[in-house]
Design an enzyme around this catalytic site. Sequence first.
Site, mmCIF file in Angstrom:
data_model
loop_
_atom_site.group_PDB
_atom_site.id
_atom_site.type_symbol
_atom_site.label_atom_id
_atom_site.label_comp_id
_atom_site.label_asym_id
_atom_site.label_seq_id
_atom_site.Cartn_x
_atom_site.Cartn_y
_atom_site.Cartn_z
ATOM 1 N N ARG A 1 21.726 21.388 -15.329
ATOM 2 C CA ARG A 1 22.651 21.445 -14.202
ATOM 3 C C ARG A 1 22.960 20.087 -13.586
ATOM 4 O O ARG A 1 24.087 19.846 -13.161
ATOM 5 C CB ARG A 1 22.048 22.314 -13.094
ATOM 6 C CG ARG A 1 22.655 23.658 -12.957
ATOM 7 C CD ARG A 1 21.783 24.547 -12.096
ATOM 8 N NE ARG A 1 21.774 25.861 -12.704
ATOM 9 C CZ ARG A 1 22.575 26.838 -12.335
ATOM 10 N NH1 ARG A 1 23.395 26.700 -11.346
ATOM 11 N NH2 ARG A 1 22.528 28.005 -12.958
ATOM 12 N N HIS B 1 24.899 26.754 -25.377
ATOM 13 C CA HIS B 1 24.374 27.599 -24.300
ATOM 14 C C HIS B 1 25.514 28.424 -23.696
ATOM 15 O O HIS B 1 26.663 27.975 -23.662
ATOM 16 C CB HIS B 1 23.748 26.659 -23.254
ATOM 17 C CG HIS B 1 22.882 27.330 -22.231
ATOM 18 N ND1 HIS B 1 23.403 28.085 -21.207
ATOM 19 C CD2 HIS B 1 21.539 27.349 -22.065
ATOM 20 C CE1 HIS B 1 22.408 28.530 -20.454
ATOM 21 N NE2 HIS B 1 21.265 28.102 -20.956
ATOM 22 N N GLU C 1 2.224 27.410 -17.401
ATOM 23 C CA GLU C 1 2.892 26.092 -17.474
ATOM 24 C C GLU C 1 2.966 25.463 -16.070
ATOM 25 O O GLU C 1 4.014 24.992 -15.625
ATOM 26 C CB GLU C 1 4.282 26.179 -18.104
ATOM 27 C CG GLU C 1 4.780 24.861 -18.652
ATOM 28 C CD GLU C 1 6.204 24.927 -19.199
ATOM 29 O OE1 GLU C 1 7.145 24.874 -18.422
ATOM 30 O OE2 GLU C 1 6.352 25.023 -20.427
ATOM 31 N N GLU D 1 14.878 22.774 -10.878
ATOM 32 C CA GLU D 1 13.578 23.198 -11.416
ATOM 33 C C GLU D 1 12.389 22.488 -10.774
ATOM 34 O O GLU D 1 11.312 23.082 -10.639
ATOM 35 C CB GLU D 1 13.540 23.000 -12.936
ATOM 36 C CG GLU D 1 14.447 23.957 -13.712
ATOM 37 C CD GLU D 1 15.889 23.472 -13.823
ATOM 38 O OE1 GLU D 1 16.228 22.414 -13.250
ATOM 39 O OE2 GLU D 1 16.682 24.163 -14.484
ATOM 40 N N ASP E 1 9.759 27.276 -14.424
ATOM 41 C CA ASP E 1 10.367 26.712 -13.220
ATOM 42 C C ASP E 1 11.782 27.211 -12.948
ATOM 43 O O ASP E 1 12.584 26.520 -12.335
ATOM 44 C CB ASP E 1 10.392 25.177 -13.368
ATOM 45 C CG ASP E 1 10.992 24.752 -14.698
ATOM 46 O OD1 ASP E 1 11.744 25.543 -15.281
ATOM 47 O OD2 ASP E 1 10.701 23.627 -15.158
ATOM 48 N N HIS F 1 22.108 21.668 -21.561
ATOM 49 C CA HIS F 1 22.457 22.668 -20.545
ATOM 50 C C HIS F 1 22.055 22.297 -19.116
ATOM 51 O O HIS F 1 22.214 23.096 -18.196
ATOM 52 C CB HIS F 1 21.814 24.020 -20.886
ATOM 53 C CG HIS F 1 20.313 24.021 -20.716
ATOM 54 N ND1 HIS F 1 19.708 24.248 -19.499
ATOM 55 C CD2 HIS F 1 19.316 23.793 -21.585
ATOM 56 C CE1 HIS F 1 18.411 24.175 -19.651
ATOM 57 N NE2 HIS F 1 18.132 23.891 -20.897
HETATM 58 C C1 UD1 Z 1 18.572 28.679 -16.514
HETATM 59 C C2 UD1 Z 1 17.498 28.040 -15.628
HETATM 60 C C3 UD1 Z 1 16.999 26.747 -16.262
HETATM 61 C C4 UD1 Z 1 16.563 26.972 -17.684
HETATM 62 C C5 UD1 Z 1 17.696 27.607 -18.459
HETATM 63 C C6 UD1 Z 1 17.235 27.948 -19.853
HETATM 64 C C7 UD1 Z 1 17.612 28.266 -13.186
HETATM 65 C C8 UD1 Z 1 18.211 27.746 -11.939
HETATM 66 N N1 UD1 Z 1 18.047 27.696 -14.339
HETATM 67 O O1 UD1 Z 1 19.715 27.825 -16.511
HETATM 68 O O2 UD1 Z 1 15.887 26.270 -15.509
HETATM 69 O O3 UD1 Z 1 16.237 25.721 -18.259
HETATM 70 O O4 UD1 Z 1 18.081 28.832 -17.809
HETATM 71 O O5 UD1 Z 1 18.314 28.221 -20.686
HETATM 72 O O6 UD1 Z 1 16.795 29.146 -13.149
HETATM 73 N N2 UD1 Z 1 24.823 33.216 -19.323
HETATM 74 C C9 UD1 Z 1 25.287 34.288 -20.076
HETATM 75 N N3 UD1 Z 1 24.382 34.969 -20.835
HETATM 76 C C10 UD1 Z 1 23.095 34.620 -20.956
HETATM 77 C C11 UD1 Z 1 22.632 33.532 -20.209
HETATM 78 C C12 UD1 Z 1 23.508 32.845 -19.381
HETATM 79 O O7 UD1 Z 1 26.451 34.624 -20.025
HETATM 80 O O8 UD1 Z 1 22.341 35.267 -21.681
HETATM 81 C C13 UD1 Z 1 25.780 32.486 -18.442
HETATM 82 C C14 UD1 Z 1 26.210 33.332 -17.209
HETATM 83 O O9 UD1 Z 1 27.551 33.043 -16.904
HETATM 84 C C15 UD1 Z 1 25.290 32.801 -16.103
HETATM 85 C C16 UD1 Z 1 25.236 31.321 -16.491
HETATM 86 O O10 UD1 Z 1 25.164 31.314 -17.919
HETATM 87 O O11 UD1 Z 1 25.773 33.027 -14.820
HETATM 88 C C17 UD1 Z 1 24.129 30.540 -15.872
HETATM 89 O O12 UD1 Z 1 22.860 31.162 -16.032
HETATM 90 P P1 UD1 Z 1 21.612 30.701 -15.084
HETATM 91 O O13 UD1 Z 1 20.412 31.446 -15.517
HETATM 92 O O14 UD1 Z 1 22.008 30.773 -13.672
HETATM 93 O O15 UD1 Z 1 21.458 29.166 -15.409
HETATM 94 P P2 UD1 Z 1 21.178 28.394 -16.768
HETATM 95 O O16 UD1 Z 1 22.068 27.215 -16.771
HETATM 96 O O17 UD1 Z 1 21.203 29.317 -17.907
HETATM 97 N N1 UDP Z 2 16.488 27.946 -28.358
HETATM 98 C C1 UDP Z 2 16.884 29.022 -29.147
HETATM 99 N N2 UDP Z 2 18.182 29.074 -29.570
HETATM 100 C C2 UDP Z 2 19.098 28.130 -29.235
HETATM 101 C C3 UDP Z 2 18.686 27.060 -28.397
HETATM 102 C C4 UDP Z 2 17.377 27.003 -27.957
HETATM 103 O O1 UDP Z 2 16.086 29.887 -29.481
HETATM 104 O O2 UDP Z 2 20.259 28.247 -29.651
HETATM 105 C C5 UDP Z 2 15.101 27.887 -27.891
HETATM 106 C C6 UDP Z 2 14.401 26.556 -28.071
HETATM 107 O O3 UDP Z 2 13.836 26.437 -29.350
HETATM 108 C C7 UDP Z 2 13.357 26.580 -26.962
HETATM 109 C C8 UDP Z 2 14.065 27.344 -25.876
HETATM 110 O O4 UDP Z 2 15.111 28.073 -26.488
HETATM 111 O O5 UDP Z 2 12.228 27.347 -27.314
HETATM 112 C C9 UDP Z 2 14.585 26.355 -24.883
HETATM 113 O O6 UDP Z 2 15.513 26.940 -24.044
HETATM 114 P P1 UDP Z 2 16.483 26.094 -23.134
HETATM 115 O O7 UDP Z 2 16.757 24.765 -23.755
HETATM 116 O O8 UDP Z 2 17.631 26.996 -22.854
HETATM 117 O O9 UDP Z 2 15.634 25.941 -21.793
HETATM 118 P P2 UDP Z 2 14.551 24.872 -21.290
HETATM 119 O O10 UDP Z 2 13.438 24.815 -22.259
HETATM 120 O O11 UDP Z 2 15.256 23.568 -21.109
HETATM 121 O O12 UDP Z 2 14.142 25.445 -19.970
#
Ligand code: UD1
Ligand code: UDP
Length: 370
Positions: free
Chosen positions: A211, A244, A119, A133, A97, A209
């Site tokens: 939003r 995160h 999923e 999401e 999602d 994490h």
């Molecule tokens: C995203 C997804 C969320 C999912 C989560 C899993 C959307 C809107 N959100 O949220 O559904 O649960 O991922 O973790 O699709 N960043 C880094 N490096 C990384 C990853 C993230 O620097 O490898 C930082 C960047 O500044 C980036 C910010 O995190 O802009 C936000 O990333 P984004 O994918 O927009 O949202 P998440 O909060 O990670």
């Molecule tokens: N996870 C990981 N390392 C971490 C934190 C989470 O590998 O430091 C794994 C976790 O076990 C799960 C997935 O990442 O499989 C979940 O990701 P996240 O919580 O970022 O996203 P969500 O599932 O809420 O979309």
Amino acid sequence: MQTVVSIVGTRPEGIKMAPVVQELGRHPDRLRSVLVSTGQHREMLDQVLRLFGLRPNVELNLMRPDQTLARLTGDLFHALDAVVREQRPDWILAQGDTTTVMVASVVAFYHRIRFGHVEAGLRTGDYQRPFPEELNRRIADLAASAYFAPTARSAAALRAEGIPDGAIHETGNTVVDALLQVAARPFDWASSPLSVVPEGTPFVLVTAHRRESFGEPFRELCRAILEVAESGEAQGIRVVFPVHLNPNVRAPVREILGGHPRVHLLEPLDYVDMVQALRRARLILTDSGGVQEEAPSFGVPVLVMRDTTERPEGVEAGAVHLVGTDRSRIVASARAHLSGPVPSGAARNPYGDGHAAERIVSVLLREAAE
Ligand code: UD1
Ligand code: UDP
């Protein structure tokens, strides 16, 4: 020969699609499998794909620091449109999602290509939770032509929305496939980032994490963790919190929890380390979707710091407890669990049996043969 383009963007999509992409690769005579990384996440996705031995065929590298939803969405539309024109897939697959998945589904629809939603059918019924999401997964399910529902409940939710029975396939959640694969690997605590805690010391594992919690609710959540750490002192309990990379998460976490002697703030863990952290934790506090699905495999109790969940199966099984985002409720529930019995170990996971990817790919093979 059918071309299947699998699109992943974030860490959880990498983890949950890895078993599917591995399985697609086992049928090279019938399927051409193309893995596309949008790079919505950079470091956190690279980490996961490396671990599963996967290399994207196409890397889009779209992440920007502190990206906005609209900008990311616009970039994804342009980039995925170009990929589809070049690869001409018969199927597009995506999981979950996120913004990557929502855009992948709509691009598939525009090109009249079959979209398989891995999923499918998770719902809270509240568009604000999780945000964005709940909207993303509903859009993906409007555009899809094959629905890989992880559980009976998600399959029923799709039927109730009028999706024809023949398009719904109850497969289990691929996260269990990934988890079992990784849990079987050898592990050395002393050389892992978890060694900040001496092996055998009881600890609470935390991830957060979402939003919809950003701002004051997230700060309250951090204060709750601080209180849990304080109140666990007598029992020698530590807190392990892999943080995160989203800057909206990192800033308050550092400010409120940084420097505490019993709170260990770590960089995001490699999935191998994370699985061991899940397995050995005394208690888990999280707002993650994936963690709610993984922890029941190890019988470790999970407190979900959210007001709603699209994954009620764990709650019904008694493995997961919804505690909301209120500080005093989180602390009271954590303390009650920490003074209760120690978790008893492996348990049946209500989300899957480890064979979801095989079921998903067998549907594609069957449809290709028709
Ligand atoms: C995203 C997804 C969320 C999912 C989560 C899993 C959307 C809107 N959100 O949220 O559904 O649960 O991922 O973790 O699709 N960043 C880094 N490096 C990384 C990853 C993230 O620097 O490898 C930082 C960047 O500044 C980036 C910010 O995190 O802009 C936000 O990333 P984004 O994918 O927009 O949202 P998440 O909060 O990670
Ligand atoms: N996870 C990981 N390392 C971490 C934190 C989470 O590998 O430091 C794994 C976790 O076990 C799960 C997935 O990442 O499989 C979940 O990701 P996240 O919580 O970022 O996203 P969500 O599932 O809420 O979309």
